[in-house]
Design a protein around this motif. Structure first.
Motif, PDB file in Angstrom:
ATOM      1  N   VAL A  20       0.854  -1.189   0.000  1.00 40.19           N
ATOM      2  CA  VAL A  20       0.000   0.000   0.000  1.00 40.19           C
ATOM      3  C   VAL A  20       0.892   1.241   0.000  1.00 40.19           C
ATOM      4  N   ASN A  22       1.446   5.682  -1.055  1.00 39.22           N
ATOM      5  CA  ASN A  22       0.834   7.013  -1.033  1.00 39.22           C
ATOM      6  C   ASN A  22      -0.073   7.178   0.187  1.00 39.22           C
ATOM      7  N   ILE A  23       0.403   6.706   1.335  1.00 36.86           N
ATOM      8  CA  ILE A  23      -0.374   6.795   2.582  1.00 36.86           C
ATOM      9  C   ILE A  23      -0.135   8.144   3.246  1.00 36.86           C
ATOM     10  N   LEU A  32      -5.320   1.627   9.188  1.00 33.97           N
ATOM     11  CA  LEU A  32      -5.185   0.710   8.062  1.00 33.97           C
ATOM     12  C   LEU A  32      -5.827  -0.637   8.372  1.00 33.97           C
ATOM     13  N   ARG A  81      -9.554   6.595  -1.756  1.00 32.21           N
ATOM     14  CA  ARG A  81      -8.731   7.652  -1.163  1.00 32.21           C
ATOM     15  C   ARG A  81      -8.843   7.617   0.359  1.00 32.21           C
ATOM     16  N   LYS A  85      -5.897  11.249  -0.291  1.00 28.05           N
ATOM     17  CA  LYS A  85      -4.797  10.724  -1.093  1.00 28.05           C
ATOM     18  C   LYS A  85      -5.180   9.372  -1.694  1.00 28.05           C
ATOM     19  N   LEU A  87      -4.843   5.851  -2.639  1.00 25.13           N
ATOM     20  CA  LEU A  87      -3.994   4.748  -2.209  1.00 25.13           C
ATOM     21  C   LEU A  87      -3.544   3.930  -3.414  1.00 25.13           C
ATOM     22  N   ARG A  88      -2.300   3.466  -3.355  1.00 24.88           N
ATOM     23  CA  ARG A  88      -1.775   2.597  -4.398  1.00 24.88           C
ATOM     24  C   ARG A  88      -1.684   1.191  -3.823  1.00 24.88           C
ATOM     25  N   VAL A  89      -2.540   0.340  -4.293  1.00 17.00           N
ATOM     26  CA  VAL A  89      -2.645  -1.011  -3.740  1.00 17.00           C
ATOM     27  C   VAL A  89      -2.315  -2.031  -4.826  1.00 17.00           C
TER      28      VAL A  89
END
Length: 228
Positions: A20, A22-23, A32, A81, A85, A87-89
């Protein structure tokens, strides 16, 4: 909770582990956990901390009980988001591959080279900021301030890992047109009281001393390509 213990790469089942990225800095392990436990049983969760600031570095690993849980989570979390932001998962790979993403450099330290950009076109997102500002150096994170409905407030932030890069970004982007909007780029304020901006002599001295005493990894040195 033992679920938050750090798991070595050899112990972790990467086929059941998501990465994960861009937190937001406001997010912690509990948040989380509460978010992702809704989609599958979690075996372990880890947000690597910076050794100097002791804050997490914008990325983490969540290992689920089964590989089926992972596939479901990756699919359902697209476009989600957290604190504005995106999230990149994705499924975790090996450490070297996972940490190539701009917001996910495990040995990068936030020294205060934080820029504020205003008058952003509503269509500009974190990825656009990353692509635009990465020309000047290594970036720790990008973010766009958003309303509760997800719409852009027309302002955002870019955090570099050195002041040479952030100085060059201000010099080259401030007053330029990005997607038909003339943007203003300055150093962000250090807090909500808006009394002191980042990029002052104190921060620059601390950054210089940190590099001098090898508190920062060599990867944080400036490269050639390099709240308002």
């Amino acid at each position: 909770m033992s679920i938050f213990k750090k798991v070595s790469e050899s112990e972790r089942n990467t086929k059941a582990t998501i990465f994960v990225g861009n937190i937001d800095p406001k997010v912690n392990e509990i948040m989380l956990y509460e978010l992702f436990i809704q989609f599958g049983k979690i075996k372990s969760l880890n947000l690597p901390k910076d050794r100097i600031s002791k804050t997490h570095q914008g990325f983490g690993f969540i290992e689920f009980k089964t590989e089926a849980d992972l596939k479901y989570v990756v699919q359902i979390m697209k476009g989600i988001r957290l604190y504005g932001k995106l999230l990149r998962v994705k499924q975790a790979e090996n450490k070297s591959n996972d940490t190539k993403s701009v917001s996910n450099k495990p040995r990068t330290v936030d020294i205060g080279a934080k820029l504020f950009i205003k008058n952003l076109n509503p269509l500009i997102d974190e990825k656009y900021l990353e692509d635009t500002f990465s020309t000047f150096g290594e970036i720790i994170s990008t973010s766009v301030d958003r309303e509760a409905n997800g719409e852009s407030k027309g302002q955002g932030f870019v955090v570099f890992n050195d002041f040479t890069s952030s100085d060059n970004a201000i010099k080259n982007i401030n007053g330029k047109i990005l997607m038909n909007s003339k943007v203003v780029v300055t150093y962000a304020y250090k807090d909500d009281k808006q009394k002191t901006k980042h990029g002052d002599k104190v921060e620059r001295l601390l950054a210089t001393n940190a590099k001098k005493h090898k508190m920062l990894d060599s990867s944080t040195q400036p490269t050639k390509k390099q709240k308002r």
